[in-house]
Scaffold this active site. Structure first.
Site, PDB file in Angstrom:
ATOM      1  N   ASP A 265       0.853  -1.166   0.000  1.00  0.00           N
ATOM      2  CA  ASP A 265       0.000   0.000   0.000  1.00  0.00           C
ATOM      3  C   ASP A 265       0.902   1.233   0.000  1.00  0.00           C
ATOM      4  OD1 ASP A 265      -3.222   0.501   1.591  1.00  0.00           O
ATOM      5  OD2 ASP A 265      -2.146   1.674   0.100  1.00  0.00           O
TER       6      ASP A 265
HETATM    7  C1  GLC Z   1      -4.434   4.080  -0.246  1.00  0.00           C
HETATM    8  C2  GLC Z   1      -5.314   2.928   0.170  1.00  0.00           C
HETATM    9  C3  GLC Z   1      -5.413   1.814  -0.828  1.00  0.00           C
HETATM   10  C4  GLC Z   1      -5.323   2.386  -2.228  1.00  0.00           C
HETATM   11  C5  GLC Z   1      -3.912   2.946  -2.387  1.00  0.00           C
HETATM   12  C6  GLC Z   1      -3.681   3.544  -3.769  1.00  0.00           C
HETATM   13  O1  GLC Z   1      -3.642   4.473   0.831  1.00  0.00           O
HETATM   14  O2  GLC Z   1      -5.036   2.345   1.435  1.00  0.00           O
HETATM   15  O3  GLC Z   1      -6.644   1.124  -0.600  1.00  0.00           O
HETATM   16  O4  GLC Z   1      -5.559   1.374  -3.190  1.00  0.00           O
HETATM   17  O5  GLC Z   1      -3.611   3.912  -1.388  1.00  0.00           O
HETATM   18  O6  GLC Z   1      -4.467   4.666  -3.943  1.00  0.00           O
END
Ligand code: GLC
Length: 722
Positions: A265
């Site tokens: 993430d």
């Molecule tokens: C965010 C979220 C995740 C998302 C990622 C990309 O922090 O936790 O669910 O897909 O970043 O945007």
């Protein structure tokens, strides 16, 4: 892997391989600033890249618009040394440009096909904008409505979450053709167990709880062929997921056989330092690679330190090659290697996105996910009314499409006021009544609202929470509607009793007071682009509510966490004593144990009679299949749908077992007076759980069988597994 990707890999330099594991925002590659459609989804950590190599990162994230994709991809390829096309990923969570309801709502439709169709629609819209991957489905099991991300989840049940995960993965990925995108199940694992419902907070659960409740839905996604897995921000058993070898390598890869891409993430590699799980970025890079993580999103530990780790023999070139090959293989499978513009199409995107067909499907999704929580008879309103008042802070706004709005726009979203005017014309009038903020105290709009209510035959009172009060990072310590909204309701009821509350929320709310005072409550959740039209059709009977809640609504926050598939404890309070305080039992002095609304609950305008419960045998030998069946009759005045639910209780185990578990559901449609028999197979596989020795087995003994309209149903039979 293929001959072609192996050849590409063989011609890549070490530095290029390392850069291929890096993911940064797609906006980096845009040539024109004003075309920035970047969606910020996390803190911008310092991503330290060699200027000369920026155009050789392997993938990018978050951008909307076909033209911007063409601009970014072509500029990337023009400047790239090695010309391997960029693969672009996006948070297509509940729609791309045409938004359907939040996932917590769609799960409540209990309709696998609908969930699949909605995902398919989103995939086509995203593919036409040049996206290749969606960071969805989010399948984190949730039990705490304070957590802002419950809106993304399918709820508190492992089986339902798994069924929705499967349907959604199949919807996005289809046959991996030009209108499909790869899915990325997230957040692995147990992100929804964050303590106190506070985002990114500590998760501390046993291996058994992890396997029993939290892992099944990710496994369903993997079994459905999901192409990617995203690790979660949190720790599991003291180790951040992105560096957690037991989770990623031993369970996901070795035990489940997943050999697709694992992506972190946003910035999670570097956050391992903040967690106190590693010394520096170099150790973070080692932990992530050792765990089996491939793509680093928005931090640059790999780029800064992988070469060093390889030179020191701590990471092997084989490990690096495996990670790079996974990315190349997905690019090849999606057709990105042949043509990164495989599906992007500016003209077709304009025709398809927000098309009448897509809007109609989004409207159906909203209508079938909405949950009728209470109705003392005022609903459905008659279309013959001569005047309708729409009142409330959520009555005339398009900000009802949820906080993961991707390419959805408020101005393209149908408000309740718009929807009712389309249905009923000028007899619909609007008054705001009060502001939406949870701490607002301004009563200056009350009088105008009350005058309108007094002059109207019926009132649609649109209450709830702002769509930005849920979603990532948006957690709350109060989960009731604001005091000001209660005051407005009381004032409106003084002048008109013919009132229905349309509730908009991204989470279960502790609305005991609303349940007591409102004549009717229709929970629309965050219904998406066509929310207003769906709401209007439900309120005036063109559609009949059939949604159910998939996350328990507490009477008060003090009951949380509260969920239906709990253990009995050694001192359970008898259900018949629910309203009483019974000392020395597991209960509260000041409130029943029962929730305001239980998992699986949802009313209809019609009524259903369940009868003729049958179980094919009271004994199950190993390998047998039993059949449980029930007759369901529509005994009311409206043709309607009903989600019939099967629950099973394992009465005794080498570990204690939940009081019941959802093991099947079927949504049926019944004409007035029509009766159908609904049957469920019960197999030994369905009875398995992680026992005392952490083995996944079905232990002999008694099992109770329940079939009903929600999780409050009683057992009608039992059988012995020999
Ligand atoms: C965010 C979220 C995740 C998302 C990622 C990309 O922090 O936790 O669910 O897909 O970043 O945007």
């Amino acid at each position: 892997m293929s001959k072609r990707t192996k050849e590409i890999l063989a011609n890549m330099t070490l530095e290029q391989k390392i850069y291929h594991l890096q993911q940064i925002t797609t906006a980096t590659f845009l040539t024109t600033k004003e075309s920035k459609f970047e969606i910020i989804t996390g803190p911008d950590s310092a991503v330290k890249l060699d200027k000369g190599m920026v155009y050789d990162v392997g993938t990018s994230l978050n951008l909307v618009g076909a033209e911007t994709m063409i601009d970014a991809e072509s500029n990337y390829l023009k400047n790239s040394k090695y010309k391997i096309p960029l693969m672009i990923m996006q948070d297509v969570i509940h729609g791309h440009r045409t938004l359907y309801p939040i996932n917590l709502a769609v799960a409540g439709s209990f309709d696998r096909e609908l969930a699949k169709d909605l995902a398919q629609m989103a995939a086509k819209e995203a593919a036409l904008d040049g996206m290749s991957v969606t960071f969805a489905p989010m399948v984190d099991l949730v039990r705490d409505p304070r957590w802002g991300r419950v809106m993304e989840s399918s709820g508190e049940d492992p089986y339902l979450n798994g069924e929705m995960a499967k349907a959604t993965v199949e919807g996005y990925q289809g046959d991996m053709g030009k209108y499909n995108i790869a899915a990325c199940v997230k957040h692995f694992a147990a992100y929804g167990a964050a303590e106190a419902g506070r985002d990114y907070n500590t998760v501390d659960i046993s291996e058994r709880t992890l396997r029993e409740y939290y892992l099944p839905a990710y496994k369903s996604a993997v079994d459905a062929g999901v192409k990617m897995v995203m690790t979660a921000f949190n720790i599991v058993d003291g180790v951040p997921c992105v560096g957690n070898k037991h989770l990623v390598k031993e369970i996901l890869r070795d035990e489940w056989g997943f050999d697709g891409i694992v992506i972190s993430d946003h910035g999670a590699y570097e956050e391992m330092i903040v967690h106190g799980a590693c010394e520096d970025k170099k150790e973070a890079a080692f932990l992530a690679m050792d765990a089996g993580c491939d793509i680093e999103m928005m931090s640059s530990c790999y780029v800064e330190h992988l070469k060093e780790l390889i030179d020191e023999g701590k990471v092997t070139v084989e490990q690096l090659d495996k990670a790079v090959l996974r990315i190349l293989d997905l690019k090849e499978e999606l057709g990105v290697l042949d043509n990164p513009y495989r599906s992007v199409n500016v003209e077709e995107a304009k025709k398809v996105q927000l098309s009448p067909e897509h809007r109609a499907l989004a409207r159906r999704g909203a209508a079938e996910s909405a949950v009728l929580l209470k109705n003392d008879g005022v609903l459905p309103f008659s279309k013959k009314v001569d005047s309708v008042a729409v009142i409330g802070p959520l009555g005339a706004t398009g900000a009802i499409h949820g906080s993961w709005h991707c390419g959805g726009k408020i101005e393209e979203t149908v408000s309740v006021y718009d929807g009712l005017k389309s249905l009923l014309g000028d007899k619909v009038k609007y008054a705001q009544g009060c502001p939406i903020e949870y701490d607002a105290v301004d009563e200056s709009f009350f009088d105008e609202a009350c005058q309108l209510a007094k002059a109207s035959e019926c009132v649609v009172l649109c209450l709830g929470e702002d769509q930005e009060y849920s979603g990532e990072g948006n957690c709350r310590t109060s989960i009731d509607i604001p005091e000001l909204q209660y005051k407005l309701l009381d004032r409106i009821l003084e002048v008109n009793k013919n009132v229905a509350v349309a509730l908009f929320t991204g989470r279960p709310l502790a609305i005991s007071r609303l349940d007591k005072t409102a004549p009717a409550i229709l929970n629309m959740w965050m219904p998406g682009t066509e929310g207003g039209n769906a709401c209007a059709s439900l309120l005036f009977g063109d559609a009949v509510p059939s949604g159910k809640i998939t996350m328990t609504f507490p009477r008060a926050l003090g009951q949380c966490p509260i969920y239906y598939n709990h253990y009995t404890t050694g001192r359970p309070k008898a259900q018949e004593d629910d309203e009483k305080f019974v000392r020395f039992t597991s209960c509260y002095l000041d409130m029943p144990n029962s929730p305001l609304y239980p998992f699986g609950y949802g009313l209809s305008y019609t009524s259903f009679e369940y009868s003729d419960f049958k179980l094919s045998s009271n004994t199950m030998n190993r390998g047998d299949t039993l059949v449980a069946s029930v007759k369901v009759k529509n005994t009311g005045k409206y043709k309607a749908k009903e989600a019939v639910q099967l629950y099973i209780r394992d009465v005794k185990g080498s570990c204690v077992r939940p009081v019941k578990e959802l093991k099947g559901f079927e949504k049926i449609t019944l004409d007035v007076g029509e009766e159908k028999t609904v049957s469920f197979d019960i197999t030994e596989e369905m009875l398995k759980y992680w026992n005392r020795d952490l083995k996944f087995v079905a232990e002999k003994g008694e099992f109770q069988v329940f079939i009903g309209k929600d999780s409050a149903c009683k057992p009608f039979a039992s059988f012995m597994l020999i």
